[in-house]
Design a protein around this motif. Structure first.
Motif, short mmCIF file in Angstrom:
data_model
loop_
_atom_site.label_atom_id
_atom_site.label_comp_id
_atom_site.label_asym_id
_atom_site.label_seq_id
_atom_site.Cartn_x
_atom_site.Cartn_y
_atom_site.Cartn_z
N LEU A 35 -6.04 -13.35 -22.95
CA LEU A 35 -6.34 -14.43 -23.88
C LEU A 35 -6.52 -15.74 -23.10
CD1 LEU A 35 -6.62 -15.32 -26.85
CD2 LEU A 35 -4.16 -15.72 -26.86
N ALA A 36 -7.56 -16.49 -23.45
CA ALA A 36 -7.83 -17.75 -22.75
C ALA A 36 -8.48 -18.73 -23.72
CB ALA A 36 -8.75 -17.52 -21.55
N THR A 37 -8.40 -19.99 -23.35
CA THR A 37 -9.08 -21.05 -24.11
C THR A 37 -10.29 -21.49 -23.33
OG1 THR A 37 -7.00 -21.80 -25.08
CG2 THR A 37 -8.85 -23.33 -25.13
N GLY A 38 -11.41 -21.61 -24.02
CA GLY A 38 -12.65 -21.98 -23.35
C GLY A 38 -13.35 -23.14 -24.04
N VAL A 39 -14.36 -23.66 -23.36
CA VAL A 39 -15.19 -24.75 -23.88
C VAL A 39 -16.65 -24.35 -23.76
CG1 VAL A 39 -15.85 -27.17 -23.60
CG2 VAL A 39 -13.48 -26.49 -23.25
N THR A 208 -23.18 -21.54 -22.39
CA THR A 208 -22.26 -21.02 -21.39
C THR A 208 -20.84 -21.37 -21.82
OG1 THR A 208 -23.83 -21.17 -19.57
CG2 THR A 208 -21.50 -21.17 -19.00
N VAL A 209 -19.96 -20.38 -21.81
CA VAL A 209 -18.55 -20.61 -22.13
C VAL A 209 -17.77 -20.63 -20.82
CG1 VAL A 209 -16.52 -19.78 -23.35
CG2 VAL A 209 -18.79 -19.47 -24.35
N LYS A 210 -17.00 -21.69 -20.63
CA LYS A 210 -16.15 -21.82 -19.46
C LYS A 210 -14.71 -21.66 -19.92
CE LYS A 210 -17.17 -24.86 -16.31
NZ LYS A 210 -17.37 -26.13 -15.58
N GLY A 224 -18.47 -8.58 -15.18
CA GLY A 224 -19.00 -7.45 -15.91
C GLY A 224 -18.12 -6.96 -17.05
N GLN A 225 -16.90 -7.46 -17.17
CA GLN A 225 -16.03 -7.04 -18.26
C GLN A 225 -16.54 -7.60 -19.59
OE1 GLN A 225 -12.28 -8.54 -16.78
NE2 GLN A 225 -11.58 -6.50 -16.20
N THR A 226 -16.27 -6.84 -20.65
CA THR A 226 -16.64 -7.28 -21.99
C THR A 226 -15.76 -8.44 -22.41
OG1 THR A 226 -17.37 -5.05 -22.61
CG2 THR A 226 -16.86 -6.58 -24.41
N VAL A 227 -16.36 -9.42 -23.04
CA VAL A 227 -15.62 -10.60 -23.47
C VAL A 227 -16.17 -11.02 -24.83
CG1 VAL A 227 -17.20 -12.10 -22.21
CG2 VAL A 227 -14.97 -12.95 -22.84
N TYR A 228 -15.30 -11.54 -25.67
CA TYR A 228 -15.76 -12.11 -26.94
C TYR A 228 -14.91 -13.33 -27.25
CZ TYR A 228 -11.78 -9.67 -29.14
OH TYR A 228 -10.53 -9.22 -29.48
N PHE A 229 -15.42 -14.14 -28.17
CA PHE A 229 -14.69 -15.35 -28.53
C PHE A 229 -14.97 -15.71 -29.98
CE2 PHE A 229 -18.81 -17.04 -27.41
CZ PHE A 229 -19.00 -18.11 -28.28
N THR A 230 -14.08 -16.50 -30.53
CA THR A 230 -14.26 -17.08 -31.85
C THR A 230 -14.14 -18.60 -31.73
OG1 THR A 230 -11.90 -16.91 -32.37
CG2 THR A 230 -13.31 -15.05 -33.00
N ARG A 284 -22.23 -25.45 -30.44
CA ARG A 284 -22.52 -26.79 -29.96
C ARG A 284 -21.69 -27.12 -28.71
NH1 ARG A 284 -25.20 -29.85 -33.96
NH2 ARG A 284 -25.43 -28.69 -35.92
N ILE A 285 -22.20 -28.11 -27.96
CA ILE A 285 -21.53 -28.53 -26.73
C ILE A 285 -20.12 -29.02 -27.03
CG2 ILE A 285 -21.61 -30.21 -24.85
CD1 ILE A 285 -24.65 -30.13 -25.03
N ASP A 286 -19.18 -28.60 -26.17
CA ASP A 286 -17.76 -29.01 -26.20
C ASP A 286 -16.97 -28.38 -27.35
OD1 ASP A 286 -17.86 -30.44 -23.90
OD2 ASP A 286 -18.00 -32.41 -24.83
N MET A 287 -17.53 -27.40 -28.05
CA MET A 287 -16.72 -26.65 -29.01
C MET A 287 -15.62 -25.87 -28.28
SD MET A 287 -19.15 -24.95 -31.93
CE MET A 287 -19.63 -25.87 -33.38
#
Length: 308
Positions: A35-39, A208-210, A224-230, A284-287
């Motif tokens: 689990l991670a937090t991204g922007v 791009t999600v960082k 190459g790993q599967t990743v998803y986000f909400t 959108r940017i910075d979500m």
């Protein structure tokens, strides 16, 4: 004694059957993930700047506009650049006129030198006259070379002034969306020290999600790993992608000096990057993104609650 025995049988606690908590075994999906937090960021964003100084006479775009590569974004006052161009063109014309005069003079002194050669061969003139004619001929040749060099230099200056004039038209370097207007119409920009930004242009069809991965989890994560986000605005929709890259060093390396390392008390995070389509433009940017990097998963298997 008989009375006590009877009382004990009458008053003793009754044996109770144990009560079991039960649950049904069901089928479901199991997942082991980080689990991670991204922007969210634009896949590509450029600052479109001005390379010449002057007043922004006209802005041709508004915030949120879609633009194509080469499309006119803004016009900077071009009077000075136009005058410089006219001056450079006039200078070349003047030098070309001088060249014509010097070519005519070269023809004249060349003929005089040839005449002196013929006369000297017949002892009809002195050697001094011949040498004087030769000197005049070589001087005329040098004058031609010098004026040609000046014309070439002026043509380079003309090319520079034409380029500066072109810089007064600010055009889009790529297809994208205007995400920021930094300089307003009527504002004066100064490009003598650095290129001032007029607008910011971004590609938003792919985002791009960082995601920040802690050092405790980064060893488990790989390209190459599967990743998803909400997103915070829509927790029900999952956006799936493949992990593109895990950066080799944390962001803190950009601010550290070569002699100082990061403090052991400071949490260390590594950026994991992946791209996701944004055809509907809702991202959108910075979500903020709640990111799940899938390490292992099992589909449609028998499951029971962990409490059981």
């Amino acid at each position: 004694m008989a009375i006590a025995t009877a009382a004990w049988f009458y008053l003793k606690p009754k044996d109770e059957q144990p009560q079991y908590i039960t649950t049904e075994v069901t089928r479901g999906d199991l997942e082991d993930s980080v689990l991670a937090t991204g922007v969210l960021e634009a896949t590509k964003m450029v600052s479109v700047g001005a390379q010449v100084s002057g007043q922004v006479k006209k802005m041709y775009v508004q915030l949120g506009d879609q633009v194509k590569q080469g499309q006119l974004i803004a016009q900077i006052d071009s009077i000075r650049q136009e005058n410089d161009l006219k001056t450079a063109e006039a200078s070349i014309k003047n030098q070309q006129a001088q060249l014509t005069v010097k070519q005519a003079n070269l023809t004249k002194v060349e003929a005089e030198y040839q005449r002196q050669q013929a006369m000297y061969a017949q002892d009809a003139t002195s050697k001094a006259e011949l040498e004087s004619a030769l000197a005049s001929y070589k001087t005329a040749q040098a004058d031609i070379t010098a004026i040609n060099a000046q014309i070439e230099q002026s043509r380079l200056s003309l090319a520079t002034t034409k380029e500066d004039l072109g810089y007064t038209r600010i055009v889009a370097p790529m297809d994208g969306t205007i995400v920021a207007i930094v300089t307003e119409e009527g504002q004066t920009v100064n490009a003598n020290q650095s290129a001032p930004t007029i607008v910011k242009l971004a590609k938003l069809d792919t985002m791009t999600v960082k995601a920040e991965i802690s050092e405790a989890d980064v060893m488990k994560v790989a390209e190459g790993q599967t990743v998803y986000f909400t997103t915070l605005g829509n927790n029900d929709k999952k956006h799936y992608a493949k992990l593109r890259q895990v950066e080799p060093a944390p962001n803190s390396i950009n601010t550290e000096t070569s002699n100082n390392s990061s403090s052991s008390s400071t949490a260390v995070y590594y950026n994991a990057l992946f791209d996701v389509p944004n055809d509907d433009g809702k991202l959108r940017i910075d979500m903020t993104a709640q990111v799940y990097i899938v390490l292992a998963e099992a589909k449609n298997v028998l499951t029971v609650p962990a409490s059981a």
